[in-house]
Design a protein around this motif. Sequence first.
Motif, PDB file in Angstrom:
ATOM      1  N   CYS A   1     -14.007 -16.931 -13.685  1.00  0.00           N
ATOM      2  CA  CYS A   1     -13.279 -17.519 -14.677  1.00  0.00           C
ATOM      3  C   CYS A   1     -12.347 -16.798 -15.587  1.00  0.00           C
ATOM      4  N   MET A   2     -11.126 -17.217 -15.554  1.00  0.00           N
ATOM      5  CA  MET A   2     -10.181 -16.389 -16.242  1.00  0.00           C
ATOM      6  C   MET A   2      -9.804 -17.103 -17.659  1.00  0.00           C
ATOM      7  N   ARG A  56     -26.701 -14.480 -10.660  1.00  0.00           N
ATOM      8  CA  ARG A  56     -26.503 -13.220 -11.165  1.00  0.00           C
ATOM      9  C   ARG A  56     -25.207 -12.386 -10.882  1.00  0.00           C
ATOM     10  N   LYS A  57     -24.779 -12.401  -9.671  1.00  0.00           N
ATOM     11  CA  LYS A  57     -23.397 -12.248  -9.155  1.00  0.00           C
ATOM     12  C   LYS A  57     -22.410 -12.278 -10.002  1.00  0.00           C
ATOM     13  N   VAL A  58     -22.268 -13.417 -10.212  1.00  0.00           N
ATOM     14  CA  VAL A  58     -20.986 -14.148 -10.966  1.00  0.00           C
ATOM     15  C   VAL A  58     -21.305 -14.217 -12.410  1.00  0.00           C
ATOM     16  N   LYS A  59     -22.394 -13.569 -13.082  1.00  0.00           N
ATOM     17  CA  LYS A  59     -22.681 -13.434 -14.404  1.00  0.00           C
ATOM     18  C   LYS A  59     -22.714 -14.693 -15.318  1.00  0.00           C
ATOM     19  N   LYS A  60     -23.389 -15.608 -14.518  1.00  0.00           N
ATOM     20  CA  LYS A  60     -23.385 -17.045 -15.174  1.00  0.00           C
ATOM     21  C   LYS A  60     -24.321 -17.173 -16.281  1.00  0.00           C
ATOM     22  N   THR A  87      -9.571 -11.528 -12.898  1.00  0.00           N
ATOM     23  CA  THR A  87     -10.848 -11.754 -12.646  1.00  0.00           C
ATOM     24  C   THR A  87     -11.750 -10.720 -12.253  1.00  0.00           C
ATOM     25  N   LEU A  88     -12.842 -10.383 -12.605  1.00  0.00           N
ATOM     26  CA  LEU A  88     -13.858  -9.486 -11.495  1.00  0.00           C
ATOM     27  C   LEU A  88     -13.891  -9.788 -10.299  1.00  0.00           C
TER      28      LEU A  88
END
Length: 291
Positions: A33-34, A141-145, A210-211
């Motif tokens: 998300c940006m 976890r990977k997308v830091k939700k 975005t990362l």
Amino acid sequence: MRYEGPIYRPPSEADSLLIQATVGCPHNKCTFCMVYKKGPPYKVRPVEEICEDIREAGKAYGKKAKSLFFPAGNTIAMPTDDLAAICRFAVETFSFLQRITVYGSSQYVARKGLAGLKILREAGLSRIHVGLESGDDAILRKVKKGTTASEQIEAGRMAKEAGIELSEYVILGLGGIERAEAHAKETAEAINAIEPDFLRLRTLVPKINTLLLHEINKGRFKLLSPHQVLQETKLLIEDTRCRTILTSDHYTNYLDLAGRLPEDKERLLVEIDHALSWDESRFRPHFIGRQ
């Protein structure tokens, strides 16, 4: 009427009156998300100020407003009493109001507890748009939700028990090639446990700044091809057993799928199989999102 920062709303709220209740997103860490990465920082607008905007809108749209959406990115995170107050004031102001909706991430829905959600429902909150994204904890976890599959299920069940409608959003392709099957299967299991009123599909489009885009550019994340996205979609629908309304109401998707599950499952799967017979050049190209 006062607005600050990006104002986004779901396509299903296209005809809704927009009254800003919060600014930014309190989490603001998702790698895909940006929207609020460069600000403004999260804050809750004063109730008095929001009510002033509602009152002003009432003068212009009082008899026309049938649905109201309170932006911005995570309005459910407002203090319960504040959100309930503006819902009540909106119900008093707009004579023909049928629906009040907000965005709300599962962790903030869960923090309300059943008692808090019931207060909001009694105040007039009708529907929450929740970015489930995935039911796979490894992907979350990977997308830091900032949440887990179990918390998302807990939050969804509480909202439903409180009598609030749920729109759950899934991002197709969010696990990349590596976790495509797990993404589909685990997400279907979460949906089955929640039994949302609406299951809304989005297809991953990398966004600037975005990362996730950085990971793609470094070769650490492999985007799915159109056919791979459709195969993932097929598996998701095959494994979804609960009653829900499926929509693909977004420009990112390769195929417009809509129907009621489970009644329309076979038709939807036939439509996907038909699209899988097309050459991939027929689908939209990959692109980088800028908004």
